[in-house]
Scaffold this active site. Structure first.
Site, short mmCIF file in Angstrom:
data_model
loop_
_atom_site.label_atom_id
_atom_site.label_comp_id
_atom_site.label_asym_id
_atom_site.label_seq_id
_atom_site.Cartn_x
_atom_site.Cartn_y
_atom_site.Cartn_z
N ASN A 50 -8.44 29.98 82.83
CA ASN A 50 -7.20 30.66 83.24
C ASN A 50 -6.81 30.16 84.62
O ASN A 50 -7.45 30.51 85.62
CB ASN A 50 -7.44 32.18 83.27
CG ASN A 50 -6.25 32.94 83.83
OD1 ASN A 50 -5.15 32.40 83.94
ND2 ASN A 50 -6.48 34.20 84.19
N TRP A 51 -5.77 29.36 84.66
CA TRP A 51 -5.38 28.73 85.92
C TRP A 51 -4.63 29.69 86.85
O TRP A 51 -4.36 29.36 88.00
CB TRP A 51 -4.50 27.51 85.66
CG TRP A 51 -5.16 26.42 84.88
CD1 TRP A 51 -6.47 26.37 84.44
CD2 TRP A 51 -4.56 25.20 84.44
NE1 TRP A 51 -6.69 25.20 83.77
CE2 TRP A 51 -5.54 24.46 83.75
CE3 TRP A 51 -3.28 24.67 84.56
CZ2 TRP A 51 -5.29 23.22 83.19
CZ3 TRP A 51 -3.01 23.43 83.99
CH2 TRP A 51 -4.01 22.71 83.33
N LYS A 52 -4.24 30.85 86.33
CA LYS A 52 -3.45 31.82 87.10
C LYS A 52 -2.21 31.11 87.67
O LYS A 52 -1.67 30.23 87.01
CB LYS A 52 -4.33 32.47 88.17
CG LYS A 52 -5.62 33.06 87.54
CD LYS A 52 -6.41 33.96 88.42
CE LYS A 52 -7.61 34.48 87.64
NZ LYS A 52 -8.41 35.44 88.39
N HIS B 66 -4.79 41.16 81.40
CA HIS B 66 -5.65 40.69 82.49
C HIS B 66 -5.59 41.70 83.65
O HIS B 66 -4.54 42.31 83.89
CB HIS B 66 -5.19 39.31 82.96
CG HIS B 66 -6.15 38.67 83.91
ND1 HIS B 66 -6.19 39.00 85.24
CD2 HIS B 66 -7.14 37.77 83.71
CE1 HIS B 66 -7.16 38.31 85.82
NE2 HIS B 66 -7.75 37.56 84.92
N GLU C 271 -5.22 41.40 86.65
CA GLU C 271 -4.15 41.18 87.63
C GLU C 271 -2.79 41.64 87.08
O GLU C 271 -1.91 42.03 87.85
CB GLU C 271 -4.13 39.69 88.03
CG GLU C 271 -5.34 39.36 88.91
CD GLU C 271 -5.91 37.97 88.75
OE1 GLU C 271 -5.20 37.08 88.25
OE2 GLU C 271 -7.08 37.77 89.13
N GLU D 16 -14.17 41.51 81.89
CA GLU D 16 -14.11 41.03 83.26
C GLU D 16 -14.22 42.21 84.22
O GLU D 16 -13.22 42.90 84.48
CB GLU D 16 -12.77 40.33 83.51
CG GLU D 16 -12.52 39.14 82.63
CD GLU D 16 -11.49 38.21 83.25
OE1 GLU D 16 -11.84 37.06 83.46
OE2 GLU D 16 -10.38 38.66 83.55
N GLY E 48 -12.98 36.55 91.27
CA GLY E 48 -12.57 35.80 92.46
C GLY E 48 -13.32 36.21 93.72
O GLY E 48 -12.94 35.85 94.82
N SER F 1 -16.10 35.12 88.37
CA SER F 1 -16.90 34.20 89.20
C SER F 1 -17.88 33.35 88.39
O SER F 1 -18.99 33.07 88.85
CB SER F 1 -17.63 34.97 90.30
OG SER F 1 -16.69 35.59 91.17
N GLY G 24 -11.71 31.53 85.97
CA GLY G 24 -10.54 31.40 86.84
C GLY G 24 -10.69 30.21 87.76
O GLY G 24 -10.50 29.05 87.36
N GLY G 25 -11.05 30.47 89.01
CA GLY G 25 -11.09 29.44 90.04
C GLY G 25 -11.81 28.16 89.64
O GLY G 25 -11.32 27.05 89.91
#
Ligand SMILES: O=C[C@H](O)COP(=O)(O)O
Length: 271
Positions: A18-20, A110, A112, A182, A188, A228, A249-250
């Site tokens: 997931n590149w956000k 998600h 966010e 999650e 993150g 993470s 993610g990151g």
């Protein structure tokens, strides 16, 4: 394709990036190319583990063109969709448009989206339904905040999100669902839930699915862990029998790191 880690069931592991809100359409194409080159160089067997990327909406057409043109073994997904099919919903994106772009998956709920955009369980449920309506596989994201975990209410809270999210989905669709656990406190932050935390929740989700939709359906649903995830910790998480992959993610923004996550079986062998 079958899972080679948890062995018991025929679930193909899914590694989802997931590149956000990162990378424009040119950077997106470069990243997917580099990811595939890196995996090819490592003689990765693309048949054993499914790889999916979730770029921003504005990148989807470019990435679709690359995947189709170069016949890359990468699935495409979107980060959100509208609960509506079309109409006066400025700024929203229909699942119909995503399906037309060869999206196979769409993230729904998600954390966010739930926190920044105040998405309720009702909206999430409507989006899950919309995804199925348009032939997309929803990845229903669930998970608790730190306070809820500290109050030992994480199972009750997260299972409640699962039940609410799929409340209107017929059993024949539930088996195709992907659920991503999650814990919000691990997203993150560098904090990663222990493998036993991931397994506790994945097992509880599978039990709930079994109660509501029967054991066969429960065995089919893939359950991912997110928060993470890195190359250094993915193997310990993937050892757990009810965890079928990761929502990353990151670490998915770096082709070498994400390729190393995808090749988690290599870490299992070398641990
Ligand atoms: O969708 C991905 C999750 O929010 C995890 O993000 P992270 O790997 O950067 O912690």
């Amino acid at each position: 394709m079958t899972s080679t880690t948890n062995g018991v069931y025929d679930r193909t592991p899914l590694m989802a990036g997931n590149w956000k809100m990162n990378l424009d359409h040119q950077q997106a194409v470069t990243l997917v190319q580099k990811l595939c080159w890196t995996l090819n160089d490592a003689d990765h067997d693309f048949d054993t583990i499914e790889i999916a990327v979730f770029p921003p909406f504005t990148d989807l057409r470019s990435v679709q063109t690359l995947i189709r043109g170069d016949k890359l073994p990468v699935s495409l997904g979107a980060q959100d969709l509208s609960p509506h099919a079309s109409g006066a919903y400025t700024g929203d994106i229909s699942g119909q448009f995503l399906a037309k772009l060869d999206c196979r998956y769409v993230l729904v709920g998600h954390s966010e989206r739930r926190s920044v955009h105040q998405e309720s369980d009702e909206i999430v449920a409507a989006k899950v339904q919309a995804a199925f309506t348009h032939g997309l596989v929803p990845i229903l994201c669930v998970g608790e905040h730190l306070q809820v975990r500290e109050d030992h209410r994480h199972l009750e809270h997260t299972l409640g999100q699962v039940r609410a999210g799929i409340a209107k989905v017929p059993t024949q669709h539930v088996q195709d669902l992907v659920i991503a656990y999650e814990p919000v406190w691990a997203i993150g932050t560098g904090e990663v839930a222990g493998p036993e935390d991931a397994q506790e929740m994945a097992s509880a989700i599978r039990e709930l699915l079994s109660q509501d939709h029967g054991p066969e359906v429960a065995r089919s649903v893939r359950i991912l862990y997110g928060g993470s995830v890195k190359a250094a910790n993915v193997a310990s998480i993937m050892r757990e029998k009810d965890v079928d992959g990761a929502l990353v993610g990151g670490a998915s923004l770096d082709e070498a790191e994400f390729a190393s996550i995808v090749r988690f079986e290599h870490h299992l062998l070398t641990d």
